[in-house]
Scaffold this motif. Sequence first.
Motif, PDB file in Angstrom:
ATOM      1  N   ARG A  26      -5.501   5.201   6.157  1.00 40.72           N
ATOM      2  CA  ARG A  26      -6.719   5.175   6.988  1.00 40.72           C
ATOM      3  C   ARG A  26      -7.922   4.756   6.165  1.00 40.72           C
ATOM      4  O   ARG A  26      -8.789   4.001   6.635  1.00 40.72           O
ATOM      5  CB  ARG A  26      -6.947   6.553   7.607  1.00 40.72           C
ATOM      6  N   GLU A  27      -8.002   5.254   4.921  1.00 37.36           N
ATOM      7  CA  GLU A  27      -9.114   4.869   4.043  1.00 37.36           C
ATOM      8  C   GLU A  27      -9.077   3.382   3.717  1.00 37.36           C
ATOM      9  O   GLU A  27     -10.108   2.712   3.686  1.00 37.36           O
ATOM     10  CB  GLU A  27      -9.052   5.682   2.745  1.00 37.36           C
ATOM     11  N   GLU A  28      -7.861   2.860   3.477  1.00 40.94           N
ATOM     12  CA  GLU A  28      -7.727   1.462   3.079  1.00 40.94           C
ATOM     13  C   GLU A  28      -7.930   0.497   4.241  1.00 40.94           C
ATOM     14  O   GLU A  28      -8.443  -0.603   4.047  1.00 40.94           O
ATOM     15  CB  GLU A  28      -6.352   1.228   2.455  1.00 40.94           C
ATOM     16  N   THR A  29      -7.506   0.895   5.442  1.00 43.19           N
ATOM     17  CA  THR A  29      -7.571  -0.035   6.573  1.00 43.19           C
ATOM     18  C   THR A  29      -8.751   0.221   7.499  1.00 43.19           C
ATOM     19  O   THR A  29      -9.180  -0.680   8.223  1.00 43.19           O
ATOM     20  CB  THR A  29      -6.278   0.041   7.407  1.00 43.19           C
ATOM     21  N   GLY A  30      -9.271   1.461   7.495  1.00 42.95           N
ATOM     22  CA  GLY A  30     -10.365   1.797   8.401  1.00 42.95           C
ATOM     23  C   GLY A  30      -9.938   1.777   9.856  1.00 42.95           C
ATOM     24  O   GLY A  30     -10.764   1.555  10.748  1.00 42.95           O
ATOM     25  N   THR A  31      -8.647   2.002  10.113  1.00 43.34           N
ATOM     26  CA  THR A  31      -8.136   1.944  11.488  1.00 43.34           C
ATOM     27  C   THR A  31      -7.341   3.208  11.818  1.00 43.34           C
ATOM     28  O   THR A  31      -7.126   4.056  10.976  1.00 43.34           O
ATOM     29  CB  THR A  31      -7.201   0.734  11.683  1.00 43.34           C
ATOM     30  N   THR A  32      -6.928   3.289  13.079  1.00 43.61           N
ATOM     31  CA  THR A  32      -6.083   4.404  13.509  1.00 43.61           C
ATOM     32  C   THR A  32      -4.628   4.165  13.163  1.00 43.61           C
ATOM     33  O   THR A  32      -4.133   3.077  13.346  1.00 43.61           O
ATOM     34  CB  THR A  32      -6.128   4.571  15.024  1.00 43.61           C
ATOM     35  N   MET A  92      -3.738   9.620   5.231  1.00 39.62           N
ATOM     36  CA  MET A  92      -5.127   9.615   4.771  1.00 39.62           C
ATOM     37  C   MET A  92      -5.423   8.383   3.925  1.00 39.62           C
ATOM     38  O   MET A  92      -6.464   7.725   4.096  1.00 39.62           O
ATOM     39  CB  MET A  92      -5.421  10.891   3.975  1.00 39.62           C
ATOM     40  N   ARG A  93      -4.502   8.036   3.033  1.00 42.55           N
ATOM     41  CA  ARG A  93      -4.702   6.865   2.171  1.00 42.55           C
ATOM     42  C   ARG A  93      -4.759   5.568   3.000  1.00 42.55           C
ATOM     43  O   ARG A  93      -5.651   4.734   2.795  1.00 42.55           O
ATOM     44  CB  ARG A  93      -3.563   6.772   1.163  1.00 42.55           C
ATOM     45  N   ASN A 112      -3.738   9.175  14.700  1.00 38.79           N
ATOM     46  CA  ASN A 112      -4.291   9.722  13.455  1.00 38.79           C
ATOM     47  C   ASN A 112      -3.721  11.098  13.095  1.00 38.79           C
ATOM     48  O   ASN A 112      -4.430  11.977  12.593  1.00 38.79           O
ATOM     49  CB  ASN A 112      -5.825   9.819  13.521  1.00 38.79           C
ATOM     50  N   SER A 116       0.830  -1.206   0.000  1.00 39.24           N
ATOM     51  CA  SER A 116       0.000   0.000   0.000  1.00 39.24           C
ATOM     52  C   SER A 116       0.862   1.254   0.000  1.00 39.24           C
ATOM     53  O   SER A 116       0.581   2.228  -0.714  1.00 39.24           O
ATOM     54  CB  SER A 116      -0.922   0.008   1.231  1.00 39.24           C
TER      55      SER A 116
END
Length: 394
Positions: A249-255, A246-247, A291, A180
Amino acid sequence: MSKTFEHVAHVVAKQLSSLLQTAVFVSDSNQNLVASRQFHRHHRFDSKSHRDRASSDRYLSLPLYVHDQVGEVRIEQGMDGEVLSPKHARAFLDLLVSQLAAATFPQQQVYKNQVISNLLKGRITEEDTVLQQASLLGIDLTPPRAVILVDATDAMLSMSRAIDAANSSQQRCSQAIVNSIVTFFNLPDETICADLGGGQFAVLKASDSKNLSPWAGHDTATHGDSLGCSWTNLEALKRAGDALLMRLREETGTTLSVGIGRYHPGLLGLARSYQDAQVALRLGRQFDGHNRVYCLDDLGIAAFACVADERTKVDLALHLLSPLDNEPELINTLKVFFSEDCAPITTAKRLCIHRNTLTYRLEKITSLTGLDPRRFDEAVQIRLALLLQEFQGI
């Protein structure tokens, strides 16, 4: 000594002896003989006298790097008096080890992780060793690089749970994060990423203006230049870190959290860059949570209070005050302002200026440095920076 090193040692001894038609001996970092191959039948090898004999002019000595281990290859010069070229012998050895790496080490990322981890954590102290290991792994360390440190602990845990239990693999989760990051930068030849363990990933990002152009702004490579290269292009690196965060966080949905290290000259300067990023990440998470992207010059008072390295504190002080390098009047205004306990009336009186003039000067200081001497936390940073600057005699 690992089985991998032992295997490589035996293959190297056998192949080089056959190729160069001479005797070859391979030892580990402690000068213990690991493998040998004799080309001349009349040549007898005595392990007890190996060190003495190999140090004579009859032998050519070359270092052997197998990922994170170092050994030595000793090649006997031709019995017919023909001298073997060190350059050609080195080329043969490098080619042989590279072919072995490609054929027998399919998990190349694992070994890349080891090499980069050892480099960043100061376990490798010779630049030649770094270059040799990097070359065998196809890593180009010649561009100037800084460290971007990603804390993806929660992402790793989340991905592990999402993968079917029968196929669960920490290595698969790690590789997914690495992929990623490399895909995000879209510069696989310029971006080097490694799993350092514990949910942390290090990006050795090419930090010259060309490779940071997508994140460059008007403030890129400006007032940090007077300090050398340490703070150059740092704002662009921060923007790259923000976009990467940002990328992910979007891909993993985690902190996640990101620490940015300064560029330091030389290959071994990467260890200092890693230390910068590590300290920024640790302090930033402790005081401001997750974050976010953290860098030494954004930590405020915490950087001066909690960073142990004195040189880093001085560098930070000079960086914060560098916009005022050619503003002696503003520096003097600050010193008087602090000596008067930040009282505008008495400060203006001592400086023999109108209070509105003092306000103008303080606002100019804020505009240049990004720090307002009328706000407590920011005033403390400026005051500490002035003290460190004065202490250093600068």
